[in-house]
Motif scaffolding. Sequence first.
Motif, short mmCIF file in Angstrom:
data_model
loop_
_atom_site.label_atom_id
_atom_site.label_comp_id
_atom_site.label_asym_id
_atom_site.label_seq_id
_atom_site.Cartn_x
_atom_site.Cartn_y
_atom_site.Cartn_z
N VAL A 550 0.84 -1.20 0.00
CA VAL A 550 0.00 0.00 0.00
C VAL A 550 0.88 1.24 0.00
N THR A 581 -3.95 6.91 -1.69
CA THR A 581 -3.47 5.54 -1.72
C THR A 581 -4.50 4.64 -2.38
N ASP A 582 -4.14 3.36 -2.47
CA ASP A 582 -5.06 2.35 -3.01
C ASP A 582 -6.03 1.97 -1.88
N ILE A 583 -7.26 2.48 -1.95
CA ILE A 583 -8.20 2.32 -0.83
C ILE A 583 -8.49 0.84 -0.57
N GLY A 584 -8.58 0.05 -1.64
CA GLY A 584 -8.87 -1.39 -1.48
C GLY A 584 -7.75 -2.07 -0.71
N ALA A 585 -6.52 -1.82 -1.16
CA ALA A 585 -5.37 -2.45 -0.50
C ALA A 585 -5.23 -1.96 0.94
N SER A 603 -13.41 7.33 -4.75
CA SER A 603 -12.56 7.37 -5.94
C SER A 603 -12.65 8.79 -6.48
N ALA A 657 -8.32 8.40 -3.04
CA ALA A 657 -7.86 7.34 -3.93
C ALA A 657 -6.68 7.82 -4.76
N LEU A 658 -5.99 6.86 -5.39
CA LEU A 658 -4.78 7.20 -6.16
C LEU A 658 -5.09 8.16 -7.31
N ASP A 659 -6.32 8.03 -7.90
CA ASP A 659 -6.60 8.87 -9.08
C ASP A 659 -6.86 10.33 -8.71
#
Lengths: 842, 257
Positions: A550, A581-585, A603, A657-659
Motif C-alpha cells: 500500500v 493511496t489504493d483504498i482497497g489495499a 474514488s 484514492a490514487l486517481d
Amino acid sequence: MIRRTLKLAWFKRNRYALTVVAIALSVAFIVSTLLLTTSIADVGDPLRAAYTDVDVVITGTEVAGGDGPARAILTPVPSSIVDDLRASGFDAVGFSDPYAQILTATGQAGGQDQAAANIAEPWLADSPLNGFSVIDGRPPTNTDEAVLDATTAESAALDVGDAIQFVSDDGVQEATLVGIAEFGGASNDPYTSTLLLAPDHPVFGTAQGFDRVLVSEGSATPTIGAIGTLAPDTTVESGASWIAGEVDALNDFLGFFSTFLTVFAVVAVVVGMVIVTNTFTVSLSQRTQELALLRLVGTTRKQLLAQVVLEAILLGAVGTVLGIVLGLAGVSGLGWFLDVLGLVIERSNTISPTALGIGVAVGLGVTVFASVRPAWKATEVAPIEALRSADVEVGGDSARRRIMSLAVLVVGLVALGWGIAQSDILFTGVAIGAIFLSLYLGADQLVRLAARITRPVLGRAGPTGTIASRNLEKNAGRTAAAASALMIGISLIAFFTLMAATIGQFIAGDAGAALETDLVIQGIGSQPEPAIGDAALNRIAEIDGVDALVPLYQTSVSPVGDAEFERAGPGGGGGLGTTLTDIGALQTAYRFVVNAGTLASISGSTVIIDQATADGLGIGIGDSVEVTSLAGQVELQLGAIIETSLPGSPQPSIIGALDLRGQLGVDDPATAAYVVGPAAASTINAAIDLPTVEVVSRDDYIDGLSSNLDTILALVYALLAVAVIVALIGIANTVSLAISERVGEIAATRAAGASSRQIFWSLLAEFGLLAVVGILAGLAFAWVAAAAFFNTLSGGQIGTPTVDPITGLLIVAAGLAGAVAASWFPARSAATTDILDVLRAD
Amino acid sequence: MTVPEDHSTEPGASTDRSAVARLVHATKTFGTGDAAVTALNDATIDFLEGEFTAVMGPSGSGKSTLMYCQSGLDRLTSGHAYIGDVDVSTLTDQELSVLRRSTLGFIFQSFHLVPALSARENITLPVDLDSDAVVDDAFLAELASVLGIEHRLENLPSQLSGGQRQRVAVARAMIPRPDVIFADEPTGALDSKTSGELLSYLRTAVDDLGQTIVMVTHDAVAASHCDRVVYVQDGFLVDEARNPTVDDVLDKIRELS
C-alpha cells in the motif's frame, strides 16, 4: 558591622552552604538558558548578504504554512514565467529545491543534522542571483561534478576530489566533489544542507514548476507591478520583503524555543526564591535569642536589619559567582544536549554580557528580596526574649494565609470555568497560575491535614511516631515551603509527562491499534521526505510473502474560505494532511471504523475524512468542500466519515484514492508504504537499496510516531532536573534547620531512653510525610493543569490526561527517594549527636 | 542489674546497703597534650540505694562530669562506672538507650521537655519508648497528684509555668521506677519557693519510695535536703558529709574556694 556580619556568617557557614548551592543553581540555570538563547545565530545576516542583488521574488500560493525550518507548502510557479521574464530582459532563476541527501564515504546518510533540509540547487555561474561562492576548489561544470556547502562537507567528512554519492528521488547518484562553497559569508544556507550541481543536471529536470523564482535587474528595471502582470496567480514581493519573511518564519520557531527555555529559567528562580525565603525565615526565627541579645546590648532595629540584609547580600554574592561559573559550563552542556537530541539550532559562541548581568541581578536580587521580610519580622524581637528559656514557641500567622489561599482558589476556579467554556487559553493560563498560588499559600494547611490524617498510623509506632506527627503539624507554617518547592518540581515533571503521554496516546493510540499492517516503509527523517521510488515499489510487489503493498502519497490542502480552520489536536501547522493511496489495499492494512457513508464510494474527488475533521469543517456525507491544493482550487466530496484516521505525524485528515493525485497536483513519488504479508524486512530493504529509506515493524513504527515528543520530553526532563535538585536542596535545608532548632528536644528524648534509631526514623517519617504532601499536591495540580489545557485547546477531543501507572509510580518513587535522600544525612547526624553536647550548652 | 526492692532501711544508715551506682578509679580527660584538662581524677565512690546524694563544687570542678560519666551519658577515659553490676562503658548505644529508659531517670536545669507532646505524653515517654512496657496509670495518677500537676496533664509545655514544667520533668524521671535518678541543677531555673517545693518532693520520693537520687547542685539550701553531700574540686573527690545543714555546706564551700 561588616566585620561582625562576616564573622557571624562564617560561624553559620554550614547552615548556609546549602542555601548558597540553591542560589548558585538557580543563577546557573537562568544564565545558561539566557546564554543559549542569545547565542542562537541570527539567520538574517547570511540571507541578506547572499541575496543583495535579488530585487524581486515570485512564489506560489501557500497551501500549508511552514513551521520553523520546515518550509511552507506552496503551489508551484509555472516554469514558463522564467522564460517570459528572461524574454523581457530580466535576469531570473527558478528554484525547485529537489531532494538530495549526501552520503558519507561508508554509504550512510550524512551531512548536517537530519532535521535540516537536504536539497540540490543549480550552480549559477556568473549570476548575481547565486547566493553561494566557492571557497575551495572550483564550481561544477558538468553533470558528474558537485559542490557542497562547507558545513555539510565537514560533517560528512568529504574533501575536494572525493568521489561522492547522493540520493535523489531517482535513487543513488554519483559525482565528484570539485569544490566547497559558503553562503552569504556563512558556512551554509541556514538550516539547509545544499548540494550544488550543474543547472542541466537531471535532478532539476522533472519539476513542473518552481518553489520560487528570484529576479534581478538585467537589462530591464524590475518593478513588482510589471512582474506581477507577467506572473499572474503568484505572490510577487521585493527581495528584502521575502528575506524578512524567511527570517520571521525561522525566528518564530526560535522565539518559541527561547520562550520555552525562559519559562524553565523562571521556574528555577521561583523555586530558588521559595527556598531562600524559607532558609532565612527558619534560620532567623531560631536565632531569636541571638538577635534579642544584640538588641539587649544596644543594637538598634535598623542596625540589626542592616546586618541581616548584609548577610543576605553576602550569600547572594557567593551564590551568584558560583552560579555564573556553573552557568558558563551549563550552556555548553545544554548545547551538547540539544545536539544529542537532534534539535537543530544554529548557534554562535558569543557570551552576552546582558545574560550575565541578568544572572547577577537575579542572584543578588532574589536573595535580598527573600531576606527582607523575614529580617524585618525577626528584628521585631523584644530584647527580653534573650533572657527567656528555650521552650518558647514561635507562633505562625496562618489565618490570613488560609483566607488568601481560599480566595485565590475561588478566583482560579471561576477563571478556569470561563477559560474552558470560551476555549480561551489566556483565562485557563491565569486560572492555573491562581490555583498554583492557592496551593502554595495553603501548603501549610495541607501539611497539617496530612499530619492529622496519618497520626493514628504514626502513633502506632510509639511516641517517636507521635512526635513526628505533632512536629509536622506544629511547624507546618515553616516547613511547608519545602513541600511547596518539591510540589513545583514534581508538578512540572508530571505536567509535561502527562501532556506528552496523552498526546502520544492521541497520535498513536486508537489509530495505531487499528493499524494491522506487518511492515511500514518510511523515509529516514529528512525534509523534503525521501521517496521510495516507483522502481523499488515494483520490485517489492514481486517479492514472495508480500500479500499487499500500500504506497502512501502525501500532500496538504487548505479549505478555501476557512483559513482559520486548524486541525484539531497537536501537529500544528495550517492545512489538512492528505494521504492518497489504493483504498482497497489499504483495507488489508488498516481496520477502518466507518461512522457514515461507505468506503466503496471512494474514488476521484470523493474522499474519506475523520470524524473530528468533518465536525470541524461542519460537513456531512454528500457535502463538498473546496480546497486549495498544489494544483489550485479543487472541489472534494465527502464519501465516508471514519472514527480515526491513519496513524502518522502529522496525522492525515483526508484519505483519497490514487486517481486524485493528478487533481491535487501530486507528482512526487510515494514517501511511505504499508506491507502486509510474512515477507522479511531485510528482503524488502534489499529490494529498495536506499540508505534514506527504512523498513520497520508495525510496533516500531507506532513507537516511532511519538519519538519527537520523547525528544522534547527528554529536554524538558533535563531542564526540570535542575529545578528538582534545587527543590531537594530546599528539603535538605529545611530538615537540617528544623533539626538544629530541635537539638534540645532530641537530647531530652534521648536522655529519656530513645535510641538513636528511634530518633532517626521519627525524623525521617516527619520529613518523608512532608515530601509526600509536596509530591501528591504536585501530581494533583499537574493533572488539573493538563486536563484544563486539553479541554481549552481541543474541546475535550484529546480526552482525559492519562499516563501509564508505571511512569506515575516512577515519578512518585523518584520524588520520595530524592526527599528521603535529602533528609537522610541531617536526620542521621541529629540522631547520633552526643546528648552531652546539648546538655553542656545549657 | 537487679537491685533488691528493699525500702525498709532508714535513710542515712547506709553502710549495710548495696550500691546502686558506683565509680571505680574513674578518670575523665578532655583534650590532649598541653590543652588536656582532667575533669575527673581517679574518683571512686558508691551511691547507695535509697540515698539522696548532693554533688557539690565550684564551677568547673568536675561535678557535672562525674554525673554524666556515672549515668553513661559520657565515657570515662579510664576506670569504671557501674549501674548496679553493669559496667556502662561496655554497653552499646542501643543498650544505653534501654538502660536510660528503664533504669535511670534524668532531671535537667532547663527541663528539656518535648514541646510537641502534652505533659502526660512527656511523662510517659520513657515507658512508651519501650514497646513491651505498659504505663502504670495508678502510679502516674499518684505522681501527678503528689506533684500537683494532675489538672495540667493535657497541656503542652509552652502552656505551663517553669515550676510546673520541672515537676513534669520529675514525673518523667520517676515513671519507670528507675534505680537511680540523676538531677543536674534541677532548681537552677526556679524561684526559691518553687525550688523549695521541688526539693521537698524529691525528699519525699527518697523517704517514701526509697528512690535513689544523685543531684548536682551549687545551692547550699538544696544540698541541705540531702542525706549526704560529696564535694568535688579540680576533678578530685575532696570530702563528704552526712545529713548536712545549710551552714555546714556554706562553710565547706567557702573553705574550698
